[in-house]
Write a protein that holds these residues in place. Sequence first.
Motif, PDB file in Angstrom:
ATOM      1  N   ARG A  95       0.565  -7.906  -6.096  1.00  0.00           N
ATOM      2  CA  ARG A  95       1.708  -7.692  -5.592  1.00  0.00           C
ATOM      3  C   ARG A  95       2.928  -8.863  -5.776  1.00  0.00           C
ATOM      4  O   ARG A  95       3.916  -8.795  -5.561  1.00  0.00           O
ATOM      5  CB  ARG A  95       1.615  -7.141  -4.117  1.00  0.00           C
ATOM      6  CG  ARG A  95       0.581  -6.039  -3.847  1.00  0.00           C
ATOM      7  CD  ARG A  95       0.466  -5.533  -2.440  1.00  0.00           C
ATOM      8  NE  ARG A  95       1.654  -5.474  -1.662  1.00  0.00           N
ATOM      9  CZ  ARG A  95       2.101  -5.831  -0.457  1.00  0.00           C
ATOM     10  NH1 ARG A  95       1.197  -6.837   0.193  1.00  0.00           N
ATOM     11  NH2 ARG A  95       3.215  -5.974  -0.075  1.00  0.00           N
TER      12      ARG A  95
ATOM     13  N   SER B  94       3.808  -2.614  -7.803  1.00  0.00           N
ATOM     14  CA  SER B  94       3.562  -1.580  -6.967  1.00  0.00           C
ATOM     15  C   SER B  94       1.850  -1.106  -7.212  1.00  0.00           C
ATOM     16  O   SER B  94       1.611  -0.549  -8.070  1.00  0.00           O
ATOM     17  CB  SER B  94       4.383  -0.558  -6.962  1.00  0.00           C
ATOM     18  OG  SER B  94       5.678  -0.776  -6.642  1.00  0.00           O
TER      19      SER B  94
ATOM     20  N   VAL C 100      -1.061   1.168  -6.741  1.00  0.00           N
ATOM     21  CA  VAL C 100      -1.543   2.452  -6.595  1.00  0.00           C
ATOM     22  C   VAL C 100      -2.937   2.381  -6.815  1.00  0.00           C
ATOM     23  O   VAL C 100      -3.634   1.897  -7.664  1.00  0.00           O
ATOM     24  CB  VAL C 100      -0.670   3.196  -7.619  1.00  0.00           C
ATOM     25  CG1 VAL C 100      -1.144   4.902  -7.134  1.00  0.00           C
ATOM     26  CG2 VAL C 100       0.619   3.069  -7.789  1.00  0.00           C
TER      27      VAL C 100
ATOM     28  N   LEU D 200       0.371   4.451  -2.931  1.00  0.00           N
ATOM     29  CA  LEU D 200       0.793   3.051  -2.671  1.00  0.00           C
ATOM     30  C   LEU D 200      -0.309   2.441  -1.772  1.00  0.00           C
ATOM     31  O   LEU D 200      -0.546   2.944  -0.646  1.00  0.00           O
ATOM     32  CB  LEU D 200       2.132   2.842  -2.298  1.00  0.00           C
ATOM     33  CG  LEU D 200       3.077   3.017  -3.408  1.00  0.00           C
ATOM     34  CD1 LEU D 200       4.512   3.003  -2.793  1.00  0.00           C
ATOM     35  CD2 LEU D 200       2.895   2.326  -4.763  1.00  0.00           C
TER      36      LEU D 200
ATOM     37  N   TYR E   2       2.603   8.958 -12.563  1.00  0.00           N
ATOM     38  CA  TYR E   2       3.390   7.542 -12.621  1.00  0.00           C
ATOM     39  C   TYR E   2       3.977   7.218 -13.879  1.00  0.00           C
ATOM     40  O   TYR E   2       4.857   6.194 -13.818  1.00  0.00           O
ATOM     41  CB  TYR E   2       2.231   6.514 -12.084  1.00  0.00           C
ATOM     42  CG  TYR E   2       1.952   6.632 -10.680  1.00  0.00           C
ATOM     43  CD1 TYR E   2       2.965   6.502  -9.568  1.00  0.00           C
ATOM     44  CD2 TYR E   2       0.771   7.475 -10.565  1.00  0.00           C
ATOM     45  CE1 TYR E   2       2.410   6.876  -8.191  1.00  0.00           C
ATOM     46  CE2 TYR E   2       0.137   7.577  -9.001  1.00  0.00           C
ATOM     47  CZ  TYR E   2       0.964   7.437  -8.186  1.00  0.00           C
ATOM     48  OH  TYR E   2       0.649   7.459  -6.623  1.00  0.00           O
TER      49      TYR E   2
ATOM     50  N   PHE F 116       3.775  -0.571 -12.096  1.00  0.00           N
ATOM     51  CA  PHE F 116       2.680  -0.152 -11.483  1.00  0.00           C
ATOM     52  C   PHE F 116       1.497  -0.810 -11.785  1.00  0.00           C
ATOM     53  O   PHE F 116       1.385  -0.824 -13.067  1.00  0.00           O
ATOM     54  CB  PHE F 116       2.610   1.420 -11.450  1.00  0.00           C
ATOM     55  CG  PHE F 116       3.610   2.301 -10.966  1.00  0.00           C
ATOM     56  CD1 PHE F 116       3.728   2.334  -9.480  1.00  0.00           C
ATOM     57  CD2 PHE F 116       4.628   3.144 -11.556  1.00  0.00           C
ATOM     58  CE1 PHE F 116       4.704   3.187  -8.832  1.00  0.00           C
ATOM     59  CE2 PHE F 116       5.561   3.872 -10.847  1.00  0.00           C
ATOM     60  CZ  PHE F 116       5.566   3.744  -9.690  1.00  0.00           C
TER      61      PHE F 116
END
Length: 395
Positions: free
Chosen positions: A23, A28, A30, A43, A86, A116
């Motif tokens: 992060r 992001s 997942v 998330l 995604y 991601f």
Amino acid sequence: MTITESPIYFAKPQLQSLIDELRRRKYSVVGPTIDQEAIIYGLIQSTEQLPQGWTDEQSPGHYRLKRRDDKAWFGFVVGPHSWKKYLFPPKTTLLSAEKTESGWQFIPRSADTTKFALLGVRACELAAMRVQDQVFLNGPYQDPLYRERREQLFIIAVNCTQAASTCFCTSMKTGPRCEKGFDLALTEIETGFLCEIGSERGREVIDAFVSLARCASEGSSDILNSTNENVTVNETYDATPEQLKSGETARMQAVDQITKHMETSDLPGLLLSNLDHPRWKDVGERCLSCTNCTMVCPTCFCSSVTDVRDLNMDRVERERTWDSCFNPDFSYLGGSRVRNDTASRYRQWLTHKLDGWHAQFGTSGCVGCGRCITWCPVGIDITEEVAAIREGASP
């Protein structure tokens, strides 16, 4: 990057430091979490959101969550979600057009900068990503949205330590061990995780993670700004022989539990040589043409494009949405439907996935995840259908 070094080991609470490091790098994250009585992908910010102590019971047309006897964090198989959403989103705006005084002005889609980090990717799902890479990246035409997201993707795979009755990845040679296509790969054991490094990007994250975890254990007040100065992975986090043995035992559990099988040696040619087999009619009478199998499949890529206008007729957006070859209108061509009954639509799906894909993309379209079996409302089993066609196949 080929794995040539021993895995490192870290305790379970330190997984939070890995999430924090990702992060911090603007990913992001997942991962698996529980929603509406199923383990789905969403998330996450904390390990508290992982399905700790939960597993899934699966069979044809059946899925139930149940408590485990332990506190395993990844002690489940795969649910109704696949990671393809995604990379190949269910709904995408390809371009827009606005009415101006000088006429219609087209507005191209902006570049997608979403980063991601996928946590918990299984071996069959890594194989599915490679299949979709063939479709969207390695042909004569590339999909720009898929490419943008794929290039920025960080993958933390997790080796399976259990299997469902619907799994047959061993038949498709796609699992259950994660061997390539990841940045990091975890194997969960009782006290923590064995972690294999699969890319230079993965090594960079692990080096920073080690520093972050060290600062956390020392009570540093400036964890996020810490550096990995004088810290190397092998200084503190070498896995012991006992931990490596525990990891191998855990991975073999999944292998031993897989009972479903599909013979694949003659698949390219078998189905297309038996298009009039009576089994197609039989399965057509059972199939609801509901599209569940294609929606949960991690490799299916059928889509439709429509132009959507606003109420003032001043703006139009061209949208791409997931579609399915099981939809009657998907084969609409020249004023009529090409495949007008359920049997022909099922035959199209199965022959394309297990036969036609080999010619088009050099690979099978099935990775043996078993989702289509579990989430079929009437429990149609793809392995049983192939076996039945083989049994009465034309020479």
